[in-house]
Design a protein around this motif. Structure first.
Motif, PDB file in Angstrom:
ATOM      1  N   ASP A 133      11.656  13.713  -0.025  1.00 48.23           N
ATOM      2  CA  ASP A 133      11.614  13.626   1.431  1.00 48.23           C
ATOM      3  C   ASP A 133      10.359  12.881   1.850  1.00 48.23           C
ATOM      4  OD1 ASP A 133       9.516  15.387   1.152  1.00 48.23           O
ATOM      5  OD2 ASP A 133      10.477  17.050   2.203  1.00 48.23           O
ATOM      6  N   ALA A 134      10.088  12.845   3.151  1.00 52.33           N
ATOM      7  CA  ALA A 134       8.967  12.038   3.657  1.00 52.33           C
ATOM      8  C   ALA A 134       7.638  12.482   3.054  1.00 52.33           C
ATOM      9  CB  ALA A 134       8.917  12.113   5.184  1.00 52.33           C
ATOM     10  N   LYS A 135       7.447  13.790   2.929  1.00 48.01           N
ATOM     11  CA  LYS A 135       6.188  14.282   2.368  1.00 48.01           C
ATOM     12  C   LYS A 135       6.014  13.845   0.915  1.00 48.01           C
ATOM     13  CE  LYS A 135       5.288  18.368   5.176  1.00 48.01           C
ATOM     14  NZ  LYS A 135       6.184  17.999   6.262  1.00 48.01           N
ATOM     15  N   ASP A 136       7.077  13.969   0.141  1.00 51.67           N
ATOM     16  CA  ASP A 136       7.014  13.551  -1.258  1.00 51.67           C
ATOM     17  C   ASP A 136       6.661  12.070  -1.366  1.00 51.67           C
ATOM     18  OD1 ASP A 136       7.866  16.090  -2.291  1.00 51.67           O
ATOM     19  OD2 ASP A 136       9.898  15.593  -1.663  1.00 51.67           O
ATOM     20  N   LEU A 137       7.281  11.263  -0.527  1.00 55.45           N
ATOM     21  CA  LEU A 137       7.016   9.827  -0.549  1.00 55.45           C
ATOM     22  C   LEU A 137       5.587   9.522  -0.136  1.00 55.45           C
ATOM     23  CD1 LEU A 137      10.402   8.752   1.034  1.00 55.45           C
ATOM     24  CD2 LEU A 137       9.687   8.310  -1.328  1.00 55.45           C
ATOM     25  N   ASN A 138       5.081  10.273   0.834  1.00 51.93           N
ATOM     26  CA  ASN A 138       3.693  10.065   1.243  1.00 51.93           C
ATOM     27  C   ASN A 138       2.717  10.421   0.134  1.00 51.93           C
ATOM     28  OD1 ASN A 138       3.796   9.002   3.908  1.00 51.93           O
ATOM     29  ND2 ASN A 138       4.526  10.977   4.639  1.00 51.93           N
ATOM     30  N   PHE A 139       2.981  11.518  -0.573  1.00 52.03           N
ATOM     31  CA  PHE A 139       2.125  11.875  -1.706  1.00 52.03           C
ATOM     32  C   PHE A 139       2.072  10.716  -2.707  1.00 52.03           C
ATOM     33  CE2 PHE A 139       3.218  16.542  -0.869  1.00 52.03           C
ATOM     34  CZ  PHE A 139       1.984  16.803  -0.301  1.00 52.03           C
ATOM     35  N   GLN A 140       3.233  10.140  -2.988  1.00 43.62           N
ATOM     36  CA  GLN A 140       3.274   9.057  -3.969  1.00 43.62           C
ATOM     37  C   GLN A 140       2.574   7.797  -3.444  1.00 43.62           C
ATOM     38  OE1 GLN A 140       7.117   8.946  -6.418  1.00 43.62           O
ATOM     39  NE2 GLN A 140       7.764  10.089  -4.613  1.00 43.62           N
ATOM     40  N   GLY A 141       2.696   7.556  -2.141  1.00 46.25           N
ATOM     41  CA  GLY A 141       1.998   6.407  -1.566  1.00 46.25           C
ATOM     42  C   GLY A 141       0.488   6.546  -1.659  1.00 46.25           C
ATOM     43  N   VAL A 142      -0.004   7.736  -1.332  1.00 46.31           N
ATOM     44  CA  VAL A 142      -1.450   7.981  -1.416  1.00 46.31           C
ATOM     45  C   VAL A 142      -1.924   7.850  -2.863  1.00 46.31           C
ATOM     46  CG1 VAL A 142      -3.254   9.716  -1.129  1.00 46.31           C
ATOM     47  CG2 VAL A 142      -1.517   9.423   0.640  1.00 46.31           C
ATOM     48  N   ALA A 143      -1.137   8.374  -3.812  1.00 43.61           N
ATOM     49  CA  ALA A 143      -1.512   8.278  -5.226  1.00 43.61           C
ATOM     50  C   ALA A 143      -1.587   6.818  -5.672  1.00 43.61           C
ATOM     51  CB  ALA A 143      -0.522   9.047  -6.085  1.00 43.61           C
ATOM     52  N   ARG A 162       2.987   0.589  -0.094  1.00 50.50           N
ATOM     53  CA  ARG A 162       3.683   0.192   1.137  1.00 50.50           C
ATOM     54  C   ARG A 162       5.145   0.633   1.086  1.00 50.50           C
ATOM     55  NH1 ARG A 162       2.258  -3.679   4.697  1.00 50.50           N
ATOM     56  NH2 ARG A 162       0.912  -4.744   3.187  1.00 50.50           N
ATOM     57  N   GLY A 163       5.768   0.469  -0.056  1.00 53.46           N
ATOM     58  CA  GLY A 163       7.169   0.854  -0.187  1.00 53.46           C
ATOM     59  C   GLY A 163       7.377   2.338   0.038  1.00 53.46           C
ATOM     60  N   PHE A 164       6.493   3.167  -0.521  1.00 53.81           N
ATOM     61  CA  PHE A 164       6.616   4.613  -0.321  1.00 53.81           C
ATOM     62  C   PHE A 164       6.433   4.985   1.148  1.00 53.81           C
ATOM     63  CE2 PHE A 164       5.418   4.971  -4.941  1.00 53.81           C
ATOM     64  CZ  PHE A 164       6.620   5.530  -5.355  1.00 53.81           C
ATOM     65  N   PHE A 165       5.423   4.406   1.804  1.00 54.75           N
ATOM     66  CA  PHE A 165       5.174   4.745   3.209  1.00 54.75           C
ATOM     67  C   PHE A 165       6.297   4.246   4.111  1.00 54.75           C
ATOM     68  CE2 PHE A 165       0.555   4.593   1.796  1.00 54.75           C
ATOM     69  CZ  PHE A 165       0.435   5.968   1.722  1.00 54.75           C
ATOM     70  N   GLU A 166       6.848   3.070   3.805  1.00 58.80           N
ATOM     71  CA  GLU A 166       7.969   2.561   4.607  1.00 58.80           C
ATOM     72  C   GLU A 166       9.191   3.469   4.462  1.00 58.80           C
ATOM     73  OE1 GLU A 166       8.370  -1.410   3.145  1.00 58.80           O
ATOM     74  OE2 GLU A 166       7.039  -2.271   4.688  1.00 58.80           O
ATOM     75  N   ARG A 167       9.440   3.940   3.252  1.00 58.01           N
ATOM     76  CA  ARG A 167      10.571   4.866   3.046  1.00 58.01           C
ATOM     77  C   ARG A 167      10.333   6.181   3.793  1.00 58.01           C
ATOM     78  NH1 ARG A 167      11.095   5.345  -3.236  1.00 58.01           N
ATOM     79  NH2 ARG A 167      12.687   6.897  -2.670  1.00 58.01           N
ATOM     80  N   ALA A 168       9.085   6.644   3.800  1.00 61.58           N
ATOM     81  CA  ALA A 168       8.765   7.879   4.523  1.00 61.58           C
ATOM     82  C   ALA A 168       9.006   7.700   6.020  1.00 61.58           C
ATOM     83  CB  ALA A 168       7.317   8.277   4.263  1.00 61.58           C
ATOM     84  N   LEU A 169       8.621   6.545   6.556  1.00 68.05           N
ATOM     85  CA  LEU A 169       8.826   6.288   7.986  1.00 68.05           C
ATOM     86  C   LEU A 169      10.303   6.145   8.328  1.00 68.05           C
ATOM     87  CD1 LEU A 169       5.873   3.849   8.740  1.00 68.05           C
ATOM     88  CD2 LEU A 169       6.216   6.113   9.742  1.00 68.05           C
ATOM     89  N   ALA A 170      11.086   5.649   7.388  1.00 69.58           N
ATOM     90  CA  ALA A 170      12.520   5.558   7.629  1.00 69.58           C
ATOM     91  C   ALA A 170      13.139   6.941   7.771  1.00 69.58           C
ATOM     92  CB  ALA A 170      13.196   4.793   6.486  1.00 69.58           C
TER      93      ALA A 170
END
Length: 552
Positions: free
Chosen positions: A296-306, A321-329
């Motif tokens: 979900d969005a939180k999981d994707l954000n964790f991966q983006g920050v990592a 960028r890809g992880f954060f864009e998916r989270a925003l979607a």
């Protein structure tokens, strides 16, 4: 404890505010302000009372206090005109005047899931919203026909257990307890963490414990243990972060310092620990998220920050960028994803990963401002906006944002580093050292320490102290190799010193990480139009030219 007023529920243990069944988003400071006012509703609370309770006595402007009070009113559907709940009494103070009922916080209900139902890891309690907030309490799945009676723990949930005084010296008991208590308090102010309160943690003091049992009893994923021992005139502290589900050690750190003022030492250790621990928790959460089929969005954000932690290269920036864009979607109001996108473009712009950093910095500013509209009291959001201003010829505004970040959180070491960079761009490189040293004092093992050492190296080059610059830049690269700006700066400094073989090697290392970098790209970035800075930049360009960096 839960406080009920009108159609609101204010839960101090879970740090949640609900209106009916809907969660109301509040920042940690606004929550603490409401908590203090409600608990002390039988009396008028002075400005000094609030500052002492919410800001630990730090200097706070009237404007900042008014902003938090207005946010508290907004969260509870009140207004400055009506003041039906939170009343301002001129020249006296403030008082919560709503009718309040008190109840104990009930046990968390569990919900069974069956094949085809929502993944239990994704099920959240009302009010546990926010992209990286401690959420994810939900039901366990069927297991052999039985259903677990324990909810799943929050993705970022932790208990700081009482530290052990190994020497047994009673003189240090208060210090040892104070470190654990202060660390619990500091962590609880983060919107990213679900932190077990001191009273629940201290019931384990002096007991033989199994961290897996602690995790089950307190419903947390992570446990922090620590010990303190005096050795002559030095004090040694060891801390370990443990996965409560399997008992594995995820991270360990040791602090050793001469015994001086114990309270000053406590503050320093807590500030270092709080930041480093938070980073380690995000890394651990990102590793878990990698194994999920439907993040979900939180999981994707964790991966983006990592990904951002891995380095300032096109590869990692593109992945982030890809992880954060998916989270925003998934969640277009995810302030963490917006914050992540702002940092992606800020890092790409500073590292000159593109020929048009200005466009990226403009996009970064847009996303940072959007994120701040959702989380106006987040210190790191103000810091990111400050960095954007600094790199777009608005250094004075940038410094103001960094100082705002420090007013919100005095331990924001990155703000001191960013101010150091601003001083270089303002043609005042001699002032950079003091800011960088303060950042390193607050957080010597910071994930951003390589940036600060790069800033120091750049400042030394602007002061024609090239040998000193080399020392700082080598330290920057030793801490984090995947940071192209430090390699190019080292190449320039070595070139100016005449050590051309080493200079060329440094340039090649930089080009391996950022193949498109050229001297023309640096000039085109126009980070500053200050005449003193531009003279220093020409020295920088000449050094890179000697090192074999392409002209354009």
């Amino acid at each position: 404890m839960r406080y009920l007023f009108e159609d609101y529920t204010f839960d101090t243990e879970r740090r949640e505010l609900h209106r009916g069944v809907h969660a109301v988003s509040v920042t940690p400071q606004v929550f603490d302000l409401l908590d203090y006012l409600i608990r002390n509703r039988e009396r008028v609370v002075s400005k000094d009372d609030l500052i002492g309770a919410v800001w630990n006595g730090r200097i706070v402007s009237d404007a900042a206090l008014t902003t938090r009070l207005n946010a508290a009113r907004h969260a509870t559907g009140d207004s400055g005109e009506a003041q039906r709940l939170l009343k301002t009494l001129p020249r006296k103070g403030f008082r919560f005047v709503g009718s309040v009922q008190e109840t104990q916080t009930p046990a968390i209900a569990t919900v069974a899931t069956h094949p085809g139902e929502q993944d239990p890891e994704r099920t959240a309690l009302p009010g546990q919203s926010g992209v990286m907030d401690g959420e994810g309490f939900g039901a366990a799945t069927h297991n052999g026909g039985t259903i677990s009676d324990r909810p799943r723990s929050a993705r970022l949930s932790i208990v700081v257990l009482p530290f052990v005084n190994l020497g047994g010296d009673p003189e240090h008991d208060s210090f040892v307890e104070g470190v654990a208590e202060s660390l619990t308090t500091d962590l609880s102010h983060s919107r990213n963490l679900f932190v077990i309160g001191r009273n629940s943690a201290f019931k384990y003091k002096g007991k033989e414990i199994d961290v897996r049992q602690v995790g089950r009893e307190l419903n947390v994923r992570y446990v922090l243990e620590g010990s303190v021992q005096r050795n002559g005139n030095r004090l040694r502290m060891n801390v370990q972060l443990i996965d409560a589900e399997n008992g594995k050690h995820l991270w360990a750190e040791r602090f050793e310092k001469p015994i001086a003022d114990l309270f000053d030492m406590q503050d320093e250790i807590v500030s270092r620990l709080a930041y480093t621990l938070h980073v380690q928790l995000v890394i651990a959460a990102a590793r878990r998220a990698e194994r999920l089929a439907h993040p979900d969005a939180k999981d994707l954000n964790f991966q983006g920050v990592a990904c951002l932690h891995k380095g300032a290269t096109s590869e990692y920036i593109t992945q982030a960028r890809g992880f954060f864009e998916r989270a925003l979607a998934i969640d277009h109001r995810s302030f963490v994803a917006l914050f992540g996108m702002a940092n992606v473009d800020l890092i790409a712009g500073f590292s000159l990963l593109t020929d048009e950093p200005t466009a990226g910095l403009s996009a970064a500013e847009t996303n940072a401002i959007k994120a701040l509209s959702l989380a106006p009291d987040d210190a790191h959001l103000h810091l990111t906006l400050g960095g954007i201003y600094i790199l777009t010829s608005r250094a004075v505004q940038g410094i103001a944002e960094c100082e705002h970040a420090l007013a919100l959180d005095r331990n924001t070491a990155k703000a001191h580093g960013a101010i150091g960079l601003a001083k270089v761009l303002m043609g005042r490189a001699a002032e950079t050292e003091g800011h960088v040293l303060e950042a390193l004092r607050l957080s010597p093992r910071d994930m951003s320490a390589n940036w600060w050492m790069h800033f120091m190296g750049a400042a030394k080059m602007h002061l024609a102290a090239d040998a000193e610059a080399v020392r700082w830049l080598r330290r920057s690269i030793e801490i984090h190799h995947n940071f192209p700006p430090a390699h190019f700066a080292l190449a320039a400094a070595l070139g100016l010193l005449g050590t051309l073989d080493e200079a060329r090697s440094a340039a090649q290392a930089g080009l391996a990480l950022n193949p498109g970098f050229t001297i023309c790209r640096l000039r085109a970035a126009k980070f500053s139009d200050n005449p003193t800075y531009l003279v220093g930049q020409e020295r920088f360009c000449e050094g890179m030219r000697l090192a074999g960096v392409p002209e354009g």
